[in-house]
Motif scaffolding. Structure first.
Motif, PDB file in Angstrom:
ATOM      1  N   VAL A  78       0.867  -1.188   0.000  1.00  0.00           N
ATOM      2  CA  VAL A  78       0.000   0.000   0.000  1.00  0.00           C
ATOM      3  C   VAL A  78       0.904   1.237   0.000  1.00  0.00           C
ATOM      4  O   VAL A  78       1.495   1.567   1.021  1.00  0.00           O
ATOM      5  CB  VAL A  78      -0.932   0.020   1.240  1.00  0.00           C
ATOM      6  N   PRO A  79       1.046   1.908  -1.161  1.00  0.00           N
ATOM      7  CA  PRO A  79       1.918   3.081  -1.223  1.00  0.00           C
ATOM      8  C   PRO A  79       1.370   4.234  -0.387  1.00  0.00           C
ATOM      9  O   PRO A  79       0.179   4.282  -0.070  1.00  0.00           O
ATOM     10  CB  PRO A  79       1.945   3.465  -2.705  1.00  0.00           C
ATOM     11  N   ARG A  81       0.950   7.632  -0.949  1.00  0.00           N
ATOM     12  CA  ARG A  81       0.112   8.755  -1.362  1.00  0.00           C
ATOM     13  C   ARG A  81      -1.318   8.376  -1.717  1.00  0.00           C
ATOM     14  O   ARG A  81      -2.160   9.245  -1.890  1.00  0.00           O
ATOM     15  CB  ARG A  81       0.753   9.451  -2.568  1.00  0.00           C
ATOM     16  N   LEU A  82      -1.622   7.068  -1.820  1.00  0.00           N
ATOM     17  CA  LEU A  82      -2.943   6.701  -2.339  1.00  0.00           C
ATOM     18  C   LEU A  82      -4.090   7.100  -1.423  1.00  0.00           C
ATOM     19  O   LEU A  82      -5.212   7.276  -1.879  1.00  0.00           O
ATOM     20  CB  LEU A  82      -2.998   5.202  -2.632  1.00  0.00           C
ATOM     21  N   ASP A  88      -8.545  11.038  -8.353  1.00  0.00           N
ATOM     22  CA  ASP A  88      -9.743  11.074  -9.194  1.00  0.00           C
ATOM     23  C   ASP A  88      -9.751  10.006 -10.283  1.00  0.00           C
ATOM     24  O   ASP A  88     -10.384  10.169 -11.309  1.00  0.00           O
ATOM     25  CB  ASP A  88      -9.926  12.474  -9.799  1.00  0.00           C
ATOM     26  N   PHE A  89      -9.029   8.923 -10.057  1.00  0.00           N
ATOM     27  CA  PHE A  89      -9.043   7.840 -11.039  1.00  0.00           C
ATOM     28  C   PHE A  89     -10.464   7.278 -11.135  1.00  0.00           C
ATOM     29  O   PHE A  89     -11.064   6.915 -10.129  1.00  0.00           O
ATOM     30  CB  PHE A  89      -8.061   6.747 -10.610  1.00  0.00           C
ATOM     31  N   PHE A 139      -7.426   0.296  -0.284  1.00  0.00           N
ATOM     32  CA  PHE A 139      -6.147  -0.123  -0.859  1.00  0.00           C
ATOM     33  C   PHE A 139      -5.504  -1.240  -0.041  1.00  0.00           C
ATOM     34  O   PHE A 139      -4.714  -2.007  -0.587  1.00  0.00           O
ATOM     35  CB  PHE A 139      -5.214   1.077  -1.057  1.00  0.00           C
TER      36      PHE A 139
ATOM     37  N   ARG B   4      -2.949  10.889 -17.255  1.00  0.00           N
ATOM     38  CA  ARG B   4      -2.495  12.289 -17.165  1.00  0.00           C
ATOM     39  C   ARG B   4      -1.632  12.683 -18.361  1.00  0.00           C
ATOM     40  O   ARG B   4      -0.685  13.439 -18.226  1.00  0.00           O
ATOM     41  CB  ARG B   4      -1.716  12.575 -15.867  1.00  0.00           C
ATOM     42  N   GLU B 129       3.568   2.412  -9.352  1.00  0.00           N
ATOM     43  CA  GLU B 129       4.339   1.756  -8.287  1.00  0.00           C
ATOM     44  C   GLU B 129       3.662   0.454  -7.840  1.00  0.00           C
ATOM     45  O   GLU B 129       4.333  -0.549  -7.609  1.00  0.00           O
ATOM     46  CB  GLU B 129       4.446   2.714  -7.106  1.00  0.00           C
ATOM     47  N   LEU B 130       2.328   0.501  -7.727  1.00  0.00           N
ATOM     48  CA  LEU B 130       1.593  -0.714  -7.372  1.00  0.00           C
ATOM     49  C   LEU B 130       1.832  -1.793  -8.415  1.00  0.00           C
ATOM     50  O   LEU B 130       2.033  -2.958  -8.092  1.00  0.00           O
ATOM     51  CB  LEU B 130       0.089  -0.426  -7.322  1.00  0.00           C
TER      52      LEU B 130
END
Lengths: 223, 234
Positions: A78-79, A81-82, A88-89, A139, B4, B129-130
């Motif tokens: 789990v990074p 910044r997520l 807004d994905f 996540f 993006r 990254e994931l």
């Protein structure tokens, strides 16, 4: 937390160094992490915490030395910044989980991961509509759906309100106790690391291990 | 869009113009020359992007480069300028049967690739990254993504025109995003809006004697405003 720790490490670093042209990030790191451990990783900004995680995830390769993770054990990641800021994905929670898996029907695995993280009610929602704390749990569900034996969390509670943080740590405790999963998490919060984990690594270009996490408060209160 | 890279299609379109002019000069089908040039540009863009120059400014480099090469090469061209300029605004009457076949083959290839590797594309778009942590070779998938976009731009520009091809790839997605659905439904709706815009745009441009590219993009824009109003009124 009475998890039995086996003798063979699931993660081992032997003389691992990593750096960029403008400086060394990690220098000659040796460490072993054993199955079932709950390890906190602390240290100052720029000290190499995230680099350490990326080396064990295989995202970065050591400049020298050997970073080994038992290939039979899956890693859920789990990074940082997520769960922070705007995300807004355009995808539903269900899509995020299902599309993390290989082709095929994984409905049961998805349902289980959503139940464990208490996110079933968000299944059909867009991830962009969730709060930071809700997204963080989603996540983690995404990481769990891969049935990992190692769970790696980078600053999991940053940007999340206190009640959500408490819920989050109770959930990780439950996961650790029930599944005997190896858990590694990076945090800025020394008190949480001292309270929650069974071992602590202090990373500042090199790595010092504290088998009693409470000791970290005396040695590195300035972090 | 979700990666993006909103300027990607425009960049590739300008690069493809260099390919078109080169095709006329070397007397090879301009569509094939354009596919080759944009494909090379896709490799180059990914290579430069990996070395992390400022933000997504790599697109600006290739856009200006493509346009500059095209204008320089135009000087050496004799007698084809009329046809080359038809690529700027798109013209259905200049499409040959050879173009149609190349377009059909490209469309089948692009569609099959997306269907087969849908989950990997989704994961790379969600978070690189994931994807890397799951063992996905993101540089290869980023390249494949840009290469597919390059193919699509090359085949679409004959009808829509270089100046507007970027709009056709962006506006339908923006319109579909207004409905607030998940990834798959948004993708299906944007494909639907694209098809509707192209087909109705061609009809309108034929009967009213307008440039096909302009008519297609204006219809796509109407769809966007329609969905925008729908979102903000409901």
């Amino acid at each position: 937390m009475s998890v039995k720790i086996p003798n063979k490490p699931c993660i081992s670093f032997e003389n691992v160094s990593f750096g960029y042209p403008d400086g060394i990030v990690l220098d000659d790191v040796n460490l072993s992490i054993f199955p079932g451990e709950y390890v906190g990783i602390v240290g100052p900004n720029g000290g190499g915490k995230t680099t350490l995680l990326k080396l064990l995830l295989g995202i970065l390769r050591p400049k020298s030395g050997l970073a080994h993770v038992d290939p039979a054990l899956g890693i859920g990641y789990v990074p940082q910044r997520l769960s922070q800021g705007v995300f807004d994905f355009p995808a539903t929670v269900e899509e995020v989980l299902v599309n993390s898996l290989s082709r095929g029907d994984h409905a049961a695995a998805v349902e289980k991961a959503l139940q464990v993280t208490d996110t079933m009610k968000y299944k059909k929602k867009l991830i962009s509509q969730l709060s930071g704390g809700e997204r963080q749990r989603v996540f983690i569900a995404r990481a769990l759906v891969l049935s990992p034996k190692i769970l790696v969390l980078d600053e999991p509670a940053t940007g999340v309100d206190t009640p959500s943080q408490d819920l989050f740590y109770r959930m990780i405790d439950r996961l650790h106790a029930l599944s005997e999963m190896t858990i590694l998490f990076v945090s800025h919060d020394l008190e949480i690391v001292a309270r929650e984990t069974t071992r602590c690594l202090y990373v500042n270009h090199s790595v010092t291990s504290y088998s009693c996490p409470a000791d970290i408060l005396q040695h590195h209160h300035h972090v | 869009m979700v990666r993006r890279y909103p300027g990607l299609a425009d960049t590739l379109a300008h690069v493809s113009l260099a390919g078109v002019v080169l095709g006329f000069l070397l007397k090879i089908p301009p569509l094939l020359a354009s596919i080759g040039t944009t494909f090379l540009a896709a490799i180059g863009m990914e290579a430069v992007r990996r070395r992390k120059i400022f933000g997504e400014s790599v697109q600006v480099l290739f856009l200006s480069g493509g346009l500059a090469i095209a204008t320089v090469l135009l000087k050496f061209d004799q007698g084809n300028q009329q046809e080359i300029f038809s690529f700027f605004f798109g013209s259905i009457v200049t499409v040959s049967w050879q173009d149609v076949w190349i377009t059909v083959i490209t469309a089948i290839f692009a569609l099959t690739t997306v269907i087969l590797f849908y989950r990997t594309f989704f994961l790379v778009a969600l978070d690189e990254e994931l994807a890397q942590a799951q063992g996905v070779k993101i540089h290869f998938w980023n390249f494949l993504f840009v290469a597919l976009a390059a193919l699509t731009v090359s085949v679409v520009m004959r009808v829509v025109g270089i100046l507007l091809v970027g709009s056709l790839m962006i506006i339908p997605v923006l319109a579909a995003l207004q409905f607030g659905y998940g990834f798959f439904r948004t993708m299906m709706i944007s494909i639907g809006i694209s098809l509707f815009s192209v087909i109705s745009g061609l009809f309108v441009s034929y009967y009213l004697d307008l440039a096909s590219g302009g008519a297609i993009v204006l219809i796509a824009l109407s769809c966007f405003f329609g969905s925008f109003l729908y979102k903000h009124s409901s």
